[in-house]
Design a protein around this motif. Structure first.
Motif, PDB file in Angstrom:
ATOM      1  N   TRP A 278      30.555  58.998-110.143  1.00  0.00           N
ATOM      2  CA  TRP A 278      30.087  59.631-108.484  1.00  0.00           C
ATOM      3  C   TRP A 278      29.445  60.597-108.860  1.00  0.00           C
ATOM      4  O   TRP A 278      30.324  61.835-109.415  1.00  0.00           O
ATOM      5  N   VAL A 279      28.412  60.993-108.176  1.00  0.00           N
ATOM      6  CA  VAL A 279      27.712  62.711-108.888  1.00  0.00           C
ATOM      7  C   VAL A 279      27.806  63.142-107.562  1.00  0.00           C
ATOM      8  O   VAL A 279      26.282  62.435-106.862  1.00  0.00           O
ATOM      9  N   SER A 280      27.538  64.244-107.621  1.00  0.00           N
ATOM     10  CA  SER A 280      27.098  65.305-106.392  1.00  0.00           C
ATOM     11  C   SER A 280      26.014  65.529-106.594  1.00  0.00           C
ATOM     12  O   SER A 280      25.538  66.509-107.538  1.00  0.00           O
ATOM     13  N   GLU A 281      24.992  65.755-105.907  1.00  0.00           N
ATOM     14  CA  GLU A 281      23.643  66.550-105.678  1.00  0.00           C
ATOM     15  C   GLU A 281      24.271  67.978-105.904  1.00  0.00           C
ATOM     16  O   GLU A 281      23.840  69.175-106.720  1.00  0.00           O
ATOM     17  N   ARG A 282      25.293  68.832-104.835  1.00  0.00           N
ATOM     18  CA  ARG A 282      25.608  69.939-104.613  1.00  0.00           C
ATOM     19  C   ARG A 282      25.979  70.679-106.196  1.00  0.00           C
ATOM     20  O   ARG A 282      25.663  71.819-106.370  1.00  0.00           O
ATOM     21  N   GLU A 283      26.753  69.660-106.959  1.00  0.00           N
ATOM     22  CA  GLU A 283      26.828  70.042-108.402  1.00  0.00           C
ATOM     23  C   GLU A 283      25.410  70.466-108.687  1.00  0.00           C
ATOM     24  O   GLU A 283      26.130  71.075-110.038  1.00  0.00           O
ATOM     25  N   PHE A 284      24.654  69.909-108.929  1.00  0.00           N
ATOM     26  CA  PHE A 284      23.954  70.413-109.668  1.00  0.00           C
ATOM     27  C   PHE A 284      22.943  71.486-109.086  1.00  0.00           C
ATOM     28  O   PHE A 284      22.868  72.547-110.164  1.00  0.00           O
ATOM     29  N   HIS A 285      22.635  71.627-108.110  1.00  0.00           N
ATOM     30  CA  HIS A 285      22.213  72.881-108.155  1.00  0.00           C
ATOM     31  C   HIS A 285      23.184  74.283-108.277  1.00  0.00           C
ATOM     32  O   HIS A 285      22.963  75.398-108.957  1.00  0.00           O
ATOM     33  N   MET A 286      24.786  73.979-107.934  1.00  0.00           N
ATOM     34  CA  MET A 286      26.166  75.050-108.592  1.00  0.00           C
ATOM     35  C   MET A 286      25.324  74.807-110.188  1.00  0.00           C
ATOM     36  O   MET A 286      25.755  75.961-110.660  1.00  0.00           O
ATOM     37  N   LYS A 287      24.942  73.570-110.837  1.00  0.00           N
ATOM     38  CA  LYS A 287      24.812  74.234-112.454  1.00  0.00           C
ATOM     39  C   LYS A 287      23.502  74.566-112.751  1.00  0.00           C
ATOM     40  O   LYS A 287      23.058  74.749-113.652  1.00  0.00           O
ATOM     41  N   GLY A 288      23.012  74.657-111.684  1.00  0.00           N
ATOM     42  CA  GLY A 288      21.903  75.768-111.836  1.00  0.00           C
ATOM     43  C   GLY A 288      20.619  74.431-112.982  1.00  0.00           C
ATOM     44  O   GLY A 288      19.597  75.127-113.240  1.00  0.00           O
ATOM     45  N   GLU A 289      21.161  72.780-112.974  1.00  0.00           N
ATOM     46  CA  GLU A 289      19.711  72.168-113.564  1.00  0.00           C
ATOM     47  C   GLU A 289      18.303  72.288-112.808  1.00  0.00           C
ATOM     48  O   GLU A 289      17.986  72.058-113.332  1.00  0.00           O
ATOM     49  N   PHE A 335      12.901  66.030-104.098  1.00  0.00           N
ATOM     50  CA  PHE A 335      12.487  65.276-105.047  1.00  0.00           C
ATOM     51  C   PHE A 335      12.586  66.432-105.860  1.00  0.00           C
ATOM     52  O   PHE A 335      12.958  66.441-107.302  1.00  0.00           O
ATOM     53  N   ALA A 336      12.376  68.274-106.206  1.00  0.00           N
ATOM     54  CA  ALA A 336      13.054  68.521-107.025  1.00  0.00           C
ATOM     55  C   ALA A 336      14.335  68.494-107.761  1.00  0.00           C
ATOM     56  O   ALA A 336      14.929  68.340-108.852  1.00  0.00           O
ATOM     57  N   SER A 337      15.589  67.782-106.908  1.00  0.00           N
ATOM     58  CA  SER A 337      16.764  67.501-107.182  1.00  0.00           C
ATOM     59  C   SER A 337      16.747  66.341-107.637  1.00  0.00           C
ATOM     60  O   SER A 337      17.422  66.599-108.738  1.00  0.00           O
ATOM     61  N   ASP A 338      16.237  65.533-107.119  1.00  0.00           N
ATOM     62  CA  ASP A 338      16.048  64.207-107.562  1.00  0.00           C
ATOM     63  C   ASP A 338      15.155  64.467-109.333  1.00  0.00           C
ATOM     64  O   ASP A 338      16.494  63.140-109.675  1.00  0.00           O
ATOM     65  N   ILE A 339      14.515  65.621-109.439  1.00  0.00           N
ATOM     66  CA  ILE A 339      14.077  64.957-110.993  1.00  0.00           C
ATOM     67  C   ILE A 339      14.696  65.942-112.010  1.00  0.00           C
ATOM     68  O   ILE A 339      15.514  65.543-113.051  1.00  0.00           O
ATOM     69  N   ALA A 340      15.544  67.149-111.108  1.00  0.00           N
ATOM     70  CA  ALA A 340      16.549  67.371-112.235  1.00  0.00           C
ATOM     71  C   ALA A 340      18.171  66.552-112.914  1.00  0.00           C
ATOM     72  O   ALA A 340      18.456  66.193-113.572  1.00  0.00           O
ATOM     73  N   TYR A 341      18.368  65.940-111.449  1.00  0.00           N
ATOM     74  CA  TYR A 341      19.604  64.717-111.192  1.00  0.00           C
ATOM     75  C   TYR A 341      18.859  63.446-112.805  1.00  0.00           C
ATOM     76  O   TYR A 341      19.295  63.385-113.595  1.00  0.00           O
ATOM     77  N   HIS A 342      17.230  62.952-112.858  1.00  0.00           N
ATOM     78  CA  HIS A 342      16.783  62.181-113.439  1.00  0.00           C
ATOM     79  C   HIS A 342      16.926  62.230-114.653  1.00  0.00           C
ATOM     80  O   HIS A 342      16.684  61.695-115.658  1.00  0.00           O
ATOM     81  N   LEU A 343      16.915  64.027-114.926  1.00  0.00           N
ATOM     82  CA  LEU A 343      16.360  64.292-116.240  1.00  0.00           C
ATOM     83  C   LEU A 343      18.101  65.039-117.106  1.00  0.00           C
ATOM     84  O   LEU A 343      18.262  64.503-117.580  1.00  0.00           O
ATOM     85  N   ASP A 344      18.515  64.986-116.038  1.00  0.00           N
ATOM     86  CA  ASP A 344      20.585  64.919-116.498  1.00  0.00           C
ATOM     87  C   ASP A 344      20.324  63.846-117.066  1.00  0.00           C
ATOM     88  O   ASP A 344      21.847  63.619-117.906  1.00  0.00           O
TER      89      ASP A 344
END
Length: 577
Positions: A278-289, A335-344
């Motif tokens: 289970w991956v949290s969108e919040r954590e992406f922001h936190m991790k600066g991805e 959109f931005a966080s979705d790109i980051a998520y897929h790059l991850d």
RNA sequence: GUCCCCGUAGCUCAGCAGGAUAGAGCGCGAGAUUCCUAAUCUCGAGGUCGGAGGUUCGAAUCCUCCCGGGGACGCCA
């Protein structure tokens, strides 16, 4: 089975020409399988297709797997030999479901993302459909040797979550009649808030713990009370709350998230749908991805600033227009966080990623693909499939579903009425990219006519025969089957059933390649139908000894296929009904 | 306006990387149980595959246009 024919062709031709197919003829009288190979070769060499077919058929007929290889126009029809059928069927009996395995995945790391519904409300029927399709797909992929990882992406950041908190807070204040405080958020609530009953439920639970403390502005005290209370769910979001800088809406929103995630996980698990992560969108922001990905896109000169916002140049790669990554007020778009998520995902080492999205996201596919290609990710790395919407009918009328207006039917409600097996099965009786009309009355009233029971009943019937055999002869049917003389199975119905069982292997491969789990469902209905027919016309127990043994063996093979098919779509295979 | 999905039997839908006489379930009509589960089975009626062109030896399947139904197109997520 197709494999056998393809191999036979290869033995003669070396390689199969491009476009050559082995297929099941529509009319079974033509044969078990047929191929268009002669058409292809004839075209290439400018020869008469029937002549090519004749020559080829003659060579193929030496193969012991076939009883008959006959040219027909340009087609070549194959009929499997009895010996081949029997020895193949014997393998099914010995190996069980392993017979149907083929390692085409070879351990390829593949990630499947599905459901990923916003945690701002219960899962509705559409989510349920995505969940079931994704789950079935993951079972099929794993079965064929892929290393599948199932992921749920939690959109727990952004405006929708803020609206969840605002809605909960509003309903909370309503409980105490605090009109003075409600005024501040009334407008937001009325225009964009969530109206569902569940919001009130969350608010009631909240008020039971914090009393009026939150309305009185004691954030720290409210948070402490919540953390110390014995809640029926984990406080993953609550514990991240910072009373000093937080707002009551924020606290409500974290409380709501914890509440909703528990509901969602429970719904999914009751549906038999599991996830590995289970991956949290919040954590992406936190991790600066997200910043990281924007930096990379900027470095590649794929972005520009305009009107104070940061845009991605998607238009030059085929999109209707450019898309915003960072809003003028400073926050990132989804959109931005979705790109980051897929790059991850890419960086996590998945060789392929399959996303199942709701059909309302279709405009998204292109821009995400473009962004990924700008980051140098190969085009075929991401596969996206849209799960078309489910339209719900009740008493002959369509119920328009909207989470905000609160007019939606939770998947749980339907599941409790008809059972998880039926819900799963029905979702898989349609191709997932077509609309599905779900008539609640029909499924409720006629649950006994539901095809899921038809298939399960076939399985239970076979189990019943085995029980009966044991009872009458005090012998283990499995032992008897080991020495059964399968050549006694000579009727058309019997060889037909053997073939159908063996064809499951091809069916699974097709379902996997096309990402079409519904094919398994149709296969099951077909096999169950043939079995019921056979059962009604032939006695197993009570027929002459060696024939009975052979028929028991036949039933065991059928049961293996039914059980495997049901397992792949995640529906139970009951021993009795 | 642009894009996506759909249009096949009275109803719900399969079939569509082109292939032989278009299938299933439900519904309708007629039947089957001394016996392993009748939640079953058998038989029957029911179709110009939305329409028109095109490609092809061959089109429900591919292409174009049209008609009809549903949906998506935000510095929402």
């Amino acid at each position: 089975m197709k494999e056998t024919v393809e191999q036979a062709l290869r033995d003669i031709l070396g390689n199969l020409p491009e476009g050559s197919r082995v297929e099941r003829p529509r009319d079974p009288r033509h044969g078990d399988l047929s191929t268009n190979t002669a058409f292809i070769l004839a075209k290439k060499e400018k020869r008469n297709p029937s002549l090519v077919a004749e020559t080829l058929a003659e060579k193929l007929s030496e193969n012991p797997a076939f009883e008959q290889v006959s040219p027909a126009g340009g087609f070549i029809n194959f009929r499997f030999s009895k010996d081949f059928l029997i020895s193949s069927f014997r393998k099914v009996l010995n190996e069980g479901e392993d017979y149907f395995k083929k390692d085409i995945g070879k351990g390829m790391k593949i990630q499947l993302e599905y459901v990923s519904a916003n945690p701002t409300g219960p899962l509705h029927l559409g989510h349920g459909r995505g969940a079931v399709v994704g789950d079935a797909l993951s079972r099929i992929l794993s079965f064929l040797g892929y290393d599948v990882s199932r992921e749920y992406y939690i959109n727990d950041a952004g405006r929708q979550v803020y609206l969840l908190g605002t809605s909960v807070f509003y309903r909370y204040l309503e409980l105490f009649g605090r009109k003075d405080l409600m005024e501040r958020i009334r407008d937001t609530f009325e225009k964009e808030g969530y109206r569902g009953e569940y919001i009130k439920e969350i608010a009631r639970l909240l008020s039971a713990i914090v009393g009026t403390k939150l309305a009185d502005g004691s954030l720290e005290e409210s948070h402490r009370l919540l953390m110390e209370s014995d809640l029926p769910f984990e406080k993953n979001y609550l514990k991240s709350f910072k009373p000093k800088s937080g707002t009551p809406e924020e606290l409500c929103s974290l409380f709501g998230l914890d509440f909703m995630m528990r509901e969602i996980k429970r719904d999914l698990s009751d549906l038999g749908v599991e996830f590995d992560s289970w991956v949290s969108e919040r954590e992406f922001h936190m991790k600066g991805e997200v910043e990281e990905v924007l930096r990379r896109l900027e470095e590649g000169a794929h972005t520009y600033e305009s009107d104070g916002a940061l845009w991605l140049k998607t238009q030059e790669r085929g999109d209707d227009k450019d898309r915003v990554l960072k809003k003028s007020e400073g926050s990132f778009t989804y959109f931005a966080s979705d790109i980051a998520y897929h790059l991850d995902k890419f960086n996590r080492g998945y060789e392929k990623v399959i996303d199942l999205w709701g059909s309302d996201h279709h405009g998204y596919i292109m821009r995400l693909r473009i962004a990924l290609s700008m980051l140098g990710i190969p085009d075929d790395w991401l596969e996206v499939y849209l799960i078309q919407m489910v339209r719900l009918f009740k008493n002959g009328k369509e119920i328009k579903m909207s989470k905000r207006a609160g007019t939606f039917v939770p998947v749980r409600e339907v599941m409790e009425e008809v059972g998880a097996d039926a819900v799963r099965f029905i979702f898989l009786t349609r191709r997932s990219d077509t609309h599905l009309d779900f008539d609640i009355n029909l499924v409720k009233e006629k649950s006994s006519d539901n095809p899921v029971f038809y298939v399960q009943y076939a399985h239970a019937r076979i189990a019943g025969v085995f029980r009966e055999f044991k009872k009458r002869f005090s012998e283990d049917p499995e032992e008897v089957i080991k020495n059964a003389d399968l050549s006694r199975l000579s009727s058309e119905a019997e060889t037909g059933l053997m073939k159908k069982v063996l064809f499951l292997k091809d069916e699974i491969l097709t379902a996997c390649r096309g990402r079409d789990p519904h094919l398994i469902t149709f296969y099951l209905i077909d096999l169950a139908g043939s079995f019921h027919n056979y059962y009604n016309h032939n006695r197993i127990i009570g027929s002459e000894q060696s024939l009975m043994e052979a028929r028991l063996a036949l039933l065991k093979g059928i049961r293996t296929a039914l059980a495997l098919g049901l397992k792949l779509i995640g529906v139970s295979a009951p021993e009795r009904m």
